[in-house]
Design a protein around this motif. Structure first.
Motif, mmCIF file in Angstrom:
data_model
loop_
_atom_site.group_PDB
_atom_site.id
_atom_site.type_symbol
_atom_site.label_atom_id
_atom_site.label_comp_id
_atom_site.label_asym_id
_atom_site.label_seq_id
_atom_site.Cartn_x
_atom_site.Cartn_y
_atom_site.Cartn_z
ATOM 1 N N ASP B 189 0.802 -1.230 0.000
ATOM 2 C CA ASP B 189 0.000 0.000 0.000
ATOM 3 C C ASP B 189 0.820 1.258 0.000
ATOM 4 O OD1 ASP B 189 -2.776 -1.113 2.054
ATOM 5 O OD2 ASP B 189 -2.255 -1.389 -0.049
ATOM 6 N N ASP B 190 1.929 1.197 0.718
ATOM 7 C CA ASP B 190 2.638 2.467 0.884
ATOM 8 C C ASP B 190 3.562 2.798 -0.277
ATOM 9 O OD1 ASP B 190 4.716 0.958 3.494
ATOM 10 O OD2 ASP B 190 4.363 0.433 1.394
ATOM 11 N N VAL B 191 3.545 1.924 -1.287
ATOM 12 C CA VAL B 191 4.282 2.307 -2.494
ATOM 13 C C VAL B 191 3.482 3.397 -3.188
ATOM 14 C CG1 VAL B 191 5.013 1.502 -4.757
ATOM 15 C CG2 VAL B 191 5.306 0.040 -2.760
ATOM 16 N N PRO B 192 4.122 4.490 -3.501
ATOM 17 C CA PRO B 192 3.374 5.613 -4.072
ATOM 18 C C PRO B 192 2.763 5.250 -5.420
ATOM 19 C CG PRO B 192 5.601 6.277 -3.454
ATOM 20 C CD PRO B 192 5.530 4.800 -3.278
ATOM 21 N N ILE B 193 1.755 6.006 -5.764
ATOM 22 C CA ILE B 193 1.097 5.728 -7.036
ATOM 23 C C ILE B 193 2.037 6.000 -8.187
ATOM 24 C CG2 ILE B 193 -0.954 6.186 -8.408
ATOM 25 C CD1 ILE B 193 -1.609 5.242 -5.636
ATOM 26 N N GLU B 194 2.709 7.115 -8.056
ATOM 27 C CA GLU B 194 3.632 7.495 -9.121
ATOM 28 C C GLU B 194 5.004 7.761 -8.534
ATOM 29 O OE1 GLU B 194 1.426 9.650 -12.851
ATOM 30 O OE2 GLU B 194 2.505 10.841 -11.380
ATOM 31 N N VAL B 195 6.002 7.309 -9.254
ATOM 32 C CA VAL B 195 7.367 7.633 -8.824
ATOM 33 C C VAL B 195 8.148 8.087 -10.048
ATOM 34 C CG1 VAL B 195 7.385 5.997 -6.912
ATOM 35 C CG2 VAL B 195 8.144 5.270 -9.152
ATOM 36 N N ILE B 196 9.316 8.580 -9.768
ATOM 37 C CA ILE B 196 10.164 9.048 -10.863
ATOM 38 C C ILE B 196 11.376 8.147 -10.956
ATOM 39 C CG2 ILE B 196 11.571 10.957 -11.695
ATOM 40 C CD1 ILE B 196 9.694 12.783 -10.086
ATOM 41 N N GLY B 197 11.621 7.680 -12.143
ATOM 42 C CA GLY B 197 12.775 6.827 -12.327
ATOM 43 C C GLY B 197 12.913 6.472 -13.789
ATOM 44 N N ASP B 198 13.823 5.579 -14.066
ATOM 45 C CA ASP B 198 14.017 5.159 -15.449
ATOM 46 C C ASP B 198 13.165 3.924 -15.698
ATOM 47 O OD1 ASP B 198 14.863 4.305 -17.898
ATOM 48 O OD2 ASP B 198 16.955 4.834 -17.545
ATOM 49 N N ASP B 407 -9.535 5.110 -10.079
ATOM 50 C CA ASP B 407 -10.119 4.863 -8.769
ATOM 51 C C ASP B 407 -9.065 4.752 -7.691
ATOM 52 O OD1 ASP B 407 -12.576 4.798 -9.896
ATOM 53 O OD2 ASP B 407 -12.589 2.631 -10.141
ATOM 54 N N MET B 408 -7.912 4.338 -8.115
ATOM 55 C CA MET B 408 -6.884 3.981 -7.138
ATOM 56 C C MET B 408 -6.524 5.144 -6.226
ATOM 57 S SD MET B 408 -4.171 1.500 -8.945
ATOM 58 C CE MET B 408 -3.109 1.502 -7.526
ATOM 59 N N ASP B 409 -6.488 6.313 -6.793
ATOM 60 C CA ASP B 409 -6.046 7.452 -5.984
ATOM 61 C C ASP B 409 -6.950 7.666 -4.792
ATOM 62 O OD1 ASP B 409 -5.340 9.028 -9.097
ATOM 63 O OD2 ASP B 409 -4.017 7.884 -7.784
ATOM 64 N N ASP B 410 -8.221 7.438 -5.007
ATOM 65 C CA ASP B 410 -9.131 7.617 -3.875
ATOM 66 C C ASP B 410 -8.819 6.627 -2.771
ATOM 67 O OD1 ASP B 410 -10.365 9.504 -5.369
ATOM 68 O OD2 ASP B 410 -11.860 8.137 -6.159
ATOM 69 N N HIS B 411 -8.407 5.447 -3.187
ATOM 70 C CA HIS B 411 -8.158 4.422 -2.185
ATOM 71 C C HIS B 411 -6.695 4.357 -1.797
ATOM 72 C CE1 HIS B 411 -12.185 2.768 -2.775
ATOM 73 N NE2 HIS B 411 -12.004 3.107 -4.021
ATOM 74 N N GLY B 412 -5.958 5.357 -2.299
ATOM 75 C CA GLY B 412 -4.513 5.295 -2.038
ATOM 76 C C GLY B 412 -4.169 5.240 -0.570
ATOM 77 N N ALA B 413 -4.977 5.884 0.201
ATOM 78 C CA ALA B 413 -4.637 5.954 1.629
ATOM 79 C C ALA B 413 -5.394 4.941 2.451
ATOM 80 C CB ALA B 413 -4.928 7.358 2.128
ATOM 81 N N THR B 414 -5.878 3.929 1.777
ATOM 82 C CA THR B 414 -6.680 2.955 2.521
ATOM 83 C C THR B 414 -5.828 2.244 3.561
ATOM 84 O OG1 THR B 414 -8.082 1.015 2.316
ATOM 85 C CG2 THR B 414 -6.201 1.135 0.870
ATOM 86 N N ASP B 415 -6.421 1.964 4.651
ATOM 87 C CA ASP B 415 -5.632 1.272 5.660
ATOM 88 C C ASP B 415 -6.269 -0.039 6.104
ATOM 89 O OD1 ASP B 415 -7.778 2.294 6.907
ATOM 90 O OD2 ASP B 415 -6.703 3.349 8.481
ATOM 91 N N ASP B 416 -7.088 -0.602 5.261
ATOM 92 C CA ASP B 416 -7.565 -1.929 5.649
ATOM 93 C C ASP B 416 -6.558 -2.977 5.175
ATOM 94 O OD1 ASP B 416 -9.396 -3.383 3.085
ATOM 95 O OD2 ASP B 416 -8.468 -1.429 2.986
ATOM 96 N N ASP B 417 -6.749 -4.171 5.605
ATOM 97 C CA ASP B 417 -5.713 -5.171 5.425
ATOM 98 C C ASP B 417 -5.482 -5.584 3.981
ATOM 99 O OD1 ASP B 417 -4.940 -5.321 7.969
ATOM 100 O OD2 ASP B 417 -6.171 -7.021 8.519
ATOM 101 N N ALA B 418 -6.469 -5.430 3.169
ATOM 102 C CA ALA B 418 -6.298 -5.885 1.788
ATOM 103 C C ALA B 418 -5.248 -5.048 1.100
ATOM 104 C CB ALA B 418 -7.623 -5.774 1.056
ATOM 105 N N THR B 419 -4.413 -5.672 0.317
ATOM 106 C CA THR B 419 -3.397 -4.919 -0.396
ATOM 107 C C THR B 419 -3.999 -4.355 -1.654
ATOM 108 O OG1 THR B 419 -2.756 -6.934 -1.494
ATOM 109 C CG2 THR B 419 -1.483 -6.278 0.423
ATOM 110 N N ALA B 420 -3.758 -3.100 -1.863
ATOM 111 C CA ALA B 420 -4.175 -2.526 -3.133
ATOM 112 C C ALA B 420 -3.070 -2.816 -4.114
ATOM 113 C CB ALA B 420 -4.351 -1.027 -2.962
ATOM 114 N N GLY B 421 -3.358 -3.626 -5.109
ATOM 115 C CA GLY B 421 -2.277 -3.907 -6.035
ATOM 116 C C GLY B 421 -1.802 -5.336 -5.875
ATOM 117 N N PHE B 422 -2.706 -6.250 -6.039
ATOM 118 C CA PHE B 422 -2.355 -7.656 -5.952
ATOM 119 C C PHE B 422 -2.875 -8.327 -7.200
ATOM 120 C CE2 PHE B 422 -1.217 -11.185 -3.198
ATOM 121 C CZ PHE B 422 -1.666 -12.222 -3.982
#
Lengths: 185, 730
Positions: B189-198, B407-422
């Protein structure tokens, strides 16, 4: 090889004495037949196990017989039964007989008789242990001496030290060539 | 003796009583006055200590020789390295020249593939295209590598979404997957939605690791785990030496330094410790819902194009794990070296150029990260890389990117146990590969899973339902599987009907035997379960396992469901050659250890191996789970004696059930194994031989009254056993 025969006879004599004195019986002979390349020390291993077992049981019986409150003859009976079984499997005749005698006293719940028997049993066990350990020492030493004689006679074929397995194989060769190994068959 | 000459030898004895000793033996013959040999003088001298010293000297001399050899090697290596540098340069130049026309060839071939061709032509063309692809790949790899090494490579800095990248990489891999494997991806969950890299390089690294994993895994799963970690220690030393960043010049100095750093710590154990500090020791378990620690707000002095926006650096760790063949520990240090494969056999069998990992490592280090591996042979491997990414704080809003991600951004800060991004990719060919039994079960599984999921986590999954078009039109199945993803681990499937195994009842008996923890004694003894039975049973179970995505529950030897794991572990110690199936199964019931030893040894001489239990209760249990051809039963035993035991066994044989035994306090075998006994035929009568010590209570009559077939009186001799065996196994 007159000398070799001499050695052989010495060893046989010692083994026979054990049989003659009743320290070991035919069952022991059977056990010796079970030794081969895969288990070259089988008899020694079984004997060691037996010694441990026997000492433990004798100790237990001694403690049981010293109980002031009352001797637990049932426990003693079980110990005797175990010891009788083991000694008979290994061929320790005198120990086995001592157990049989012991049993009748424990059946009769005779404490004095039991104590006497226990003493007898200990004595037989010590005797057995001594004799067997000597026999093993003699057998190992003579086997190797034997082998080195063969080497001399053959003429320097094996220069390295001999592990037991090789000793064993060499003995086989000896037998195959018409010689014989000092053993009681 | 013949020569009449003295001689001496060194002989080493292994004595039980004194240990290993070496004697110098000197023997000389003794002659009588007449010249006859009448005896020998025999002298033995204990030279054990001298021998030991001598051996030590030899060892020291050896070591010196080894050192000298090493020195010459090193000198040679230096020369070779110089030559290599020159050769590499030339290779890079040439590769570039080769690439252009080769691309042309491959492109033309691909166009040709779209035209009308007969079957033979198409086959030839396929070969052409795949060969061409391979060569192109190779050339690209080589060029990449030399670019990275020479420091010419420039790193990009673009915004991208990690979840998307992971998803796409897995999707691509799944599409071309030819094996039955499960692919999964898990982004914390705590991986940001967007990052900068190559993103290009990162995709390259991921693809390479995943394709490696797939290549070396024949069953099970391959997965990617992405999560945030605090800034690792190596980063600090990296930044002190100069920024670990995207500029070319700095990277040249960095790369060699970091290479030396990691090359000393390549062993898996070191790395595990290294990472253990960062991740509270939870490195190698496959738990799905692992979380990293919160983002640190450290900044590294790297010049970026977007320096004007406030930025933080986040370290993200990526594990690429598999359940493949694993890597032996001795191969780990050389793994990342160029052109190295684990062994020549590997290279032959699995192909590949051996460049992939080297490239990955270079790239990762160029970007300021670390690439490490840990593995266990036959279990699997995990490749881990940690990279720093910049996160632009201002870009937290939805862009004009894919709709299904908005939709993901709205749930970006979700703190329930399910992983966003599985994500999970089941093997595609599920339906077609099974018998009708299998697929129906699969359908049940799906239904089961769906029900479970829907009742629990309907919210958590709506955003993660990516529908992937697959080439064989099984889209619906895929969707359903994705729904069930994070629940699948915890789910236990109800026990299969035994008819699904195409085994005879005997086999199932054997599988049942392992579930019973009380069978420790029986199984630990030399078990005559043939490997053929064992392996065929477990292999089929394993395959069905993978196909149906039933996870192996970690059962503490309980009798439920499939006993695969228990099956394997309990029988591990006692696999024998498959030809033991023809030997009769003999059970010895005896409590006296010495008797056991003697009897076993005698049976061995007669060519039989036996199972041993030490009382009546264990004997009954052994027979409940296993069919024996002969039982040697000691009469006097603790807990339950031979007579009673025999009575119970006979009662089972007559009635077909274990009620009598239950009355005596022995639990009945579990229902599943009971049902394996074909009800129509009564259990076979096992010959039971009593071993009596000739006590009064053990008369022959008494023995036969209790159901014994015959007896052997103790002490047990070779002859008695032989006769007995001849009687029952003529």
């Amino acid at each position: 090889m007159d000398f070799v025969n001499l050695l052989q006879r010495k060893f046989i004599d010692y083994s026979s004495s054990l049989h003659r004195e009743g320290i070991v019986d035919d069952q022991f002979t059977q056990l010796r037949k079970l030794e081969d390349e895969n288990s070259p020390h089988f008899v020694m291993e079984v004997a060691s196990l037996f010694f441990e077992d026997c000492e433990k049981l004798i100790n237990n019986m001694a403690i049981a017989l010293e109980q002031k409150q009352g001797v637990d003859f049932k426990q003693i009976d079980e110990c005797i039964h175990q010891l009788k079984g083991s000694s008979s499997s290994i061929g320790a005749m005198r120990v086995k007989n001592a157990c049989i005698a012991f049993r009748s006293f424990s059946d009769g719940q005779n404490r004095e008789g039991c104590l006497r028997c226990l003493q007898q049993l200990s004595h037989e066990y010590s005797l057995l242990k001594n004799k067997l350990q000597t026999l093993f020492r003699v057998s190992v030493a003579s086997r190797c001496l034997y082998v080195c004689l063969v080497i001399f006679c053959r003429g320097n074929e094996h220069a390295e030290p001999f592990p037991d397995v090789l000793v064993f194989q060499l003995e086989k060769e000896i037998v195959a060539a018409g010689g014989s190994i000092p053993r009681v068959h | 003796m013949d020569k009449g000459l003295p001689a001496k030898r060194e002989i080493t004895f292994e004595t039980e009583l004194f240990g290993s000793k070496t004697f110098l033996i000197y023997v000389e013959p003794v002659f009588s006055k007449a010249g006859e040999t009448i005896g020998i003088n025999y002298m033995g001298m204990d030279i054990t200590d001298q021998v030991r010293k001598r051996e030590r000297m030899i060892k020291i001399r050896e070591e010196i020789a080894v050192q000298k050899a090493k020195e010459t090697e090193l000198n040679r290596t230096i020369h070779i390295t110089e030559e290599t540098m020159r050769a590499k340069q030339m290779l890079a130049t040439m590769s570039h020249e080769i690439r252009s026309p080769l691309s042309g060839v491959v492109s033309m071939a691909e166009i040709l593939a779209t035209t009308k061709l007969d079957r033979e032509q198409r086959q030839l063309l396929d070969v052409m295209i795949s060969s061409g692809d391979l060569v192109l790949q190779l050339i690209n790899d080589i060029l990449d590598l030399s670019k990275v090494e020479s420091g010419v490579m420039k790193l990009e800095a673009t915004k991208f979404r990690p979840r998307e990248v992971v998803k796409h990489v897995l999707q691509t891999a799944a599409a071309s997957l030819r094996k039955i494997l499960t692919l999964e991806g898990n982004v914390a969950d705590d991986v940001p939605i967007e990052v900068i890299g190559d993103v290009l390089r990162i995709r390259q690294i991921l693809t390479n690791l995943i394709s490696n994993a797939i290549k070396f895994t024949h069953e099970g799963k391959v997965g990617v785990k992405l999560y945030v970690v605090p800034e690792p220690p190596f980063a600090k030393e990296g930044s002190q030496n100069g920024s670990a960043g995207s500029t070319a010049n700095q990277s040249t100095t960095n790369v060699p330094k970091e290479e030396t750093c990691t090359s000393t710590s390549q062993t898996s154990s070191d790395q595990r410790g290294f990472h253990g500090k960062k991740h509270e020791g939870s490195c190698q378990d496959r738990s799905q819902n692992e979380r990293g620690t919160p983002v640190t707000n450290g900044t590294i002095d790297v010049t970026e194009e977007q320096a004007e926006l406030p930025e933080t650096t986040v370290w993200i760790r990526c594990d690429v794990y598999d359940t493949g063949i694993g890597i032996p520990e001795n191969a780990l240090p050389t793994l990342f070296k160029k052109y190295m494969q684990v062994s020549a056999d590997h290279a032959r069998k699995y192909g590949g150029t051996g460049l992939g990992l080297a490239i990955c490592k270079q790239l990762v280090e160029l970007m300021g990260g670390r690439l490490t591996v840990s593995s266990q042979v036959h279990c699997g491997s995990t490749f881990t890389f940690i990279l720093p990414y910049k996160v632009s704080l201002s870009c937290d809003h939805s862009d004009d990117v894919d709709d299904d991600l908005s939709d993901m951004d709205d749930h970006g800060a979700t703190d329930d146990d399910a992983t966003a991004g599985f994500f999970q990719f089941q093997p595609r060919t599920l339906g077609s590969l099974f018998s009708s039994n299998g697929s129906s079960r699969t359908q049940n599984l799906l239904a089961h899973n769906i029900g479970y999921v829907n009742s629990h986590k309907i919210n958590g999954f709506s955003e993660n339902c990516y529908s992937f078009p697959t080439s064989n039109g099984q889209t619906k199945e895929m969707d359903l599987f994705e729904d069930a993803c994070s629940v699948a681990e915890a789910l236990e499937i109800s026990p299969e009907p035994e008819s699904s195994f195409s085994h005879s009842p005997d086999h199932d008996n054997e599988s049942a035997i392992c579930r019973d923890e009380h069978h420790h004694n029986v199984v630990n003894a030399e078990n005559k379960v043939s490997t053929r039975d064992v392996s065929s049973c477990s292999e089929t179970s394993r395959e069905v396992d993978v196909k149906e995505k039933i996870t192996e529950p970690q059962l503490p030897a309980e009798r439920q469901g499939r006993s695969d794991s228990g099956f394997q572990s309990t029988l591990n110690s006692s696999r024998e050659a498959s030809n033991s199936i023809s030997k009769p199964k003999i059970l010895l019931v005896e409590d006296n250890k010495i008797n056991v030893m003697v009897t076993r040894s005698m049976m061995k001489q007669l060519g039989h191996t036996i199972d041993v239990v030490s009382n009546g209760v264990e004997a009954v249990r052994a027979i409940q789970y296993h069919s024996y051809d002969l039982v040697l039963m000691d009469v006097c035993m603790p807990v339950m004696d031979g007579l009673q035991t025999t009575r119970l066994i006979r009662s089972f044989e007559e009635t077909g059930n274990w009620d009598e035994a239950a009355k005596a306090g022995i639990e009945k075998p579990s229902p599943s194994s009971d049902s394996l006994q074909p009800d129509c035929t009564p259990p076979k009568r096992i010959p039971i031989i009593a071993m009596t010590a000739n006590a009064l209570s053990e008369s022959a009559d008494e023995c036969s009254a209790n159901g014994m077939d015959s007896f052997i009186s103790k002490p047990v001799t070779f002859q008695k056993l032989k006769e007995c065996l001849e009687q029952y196994f003529p």
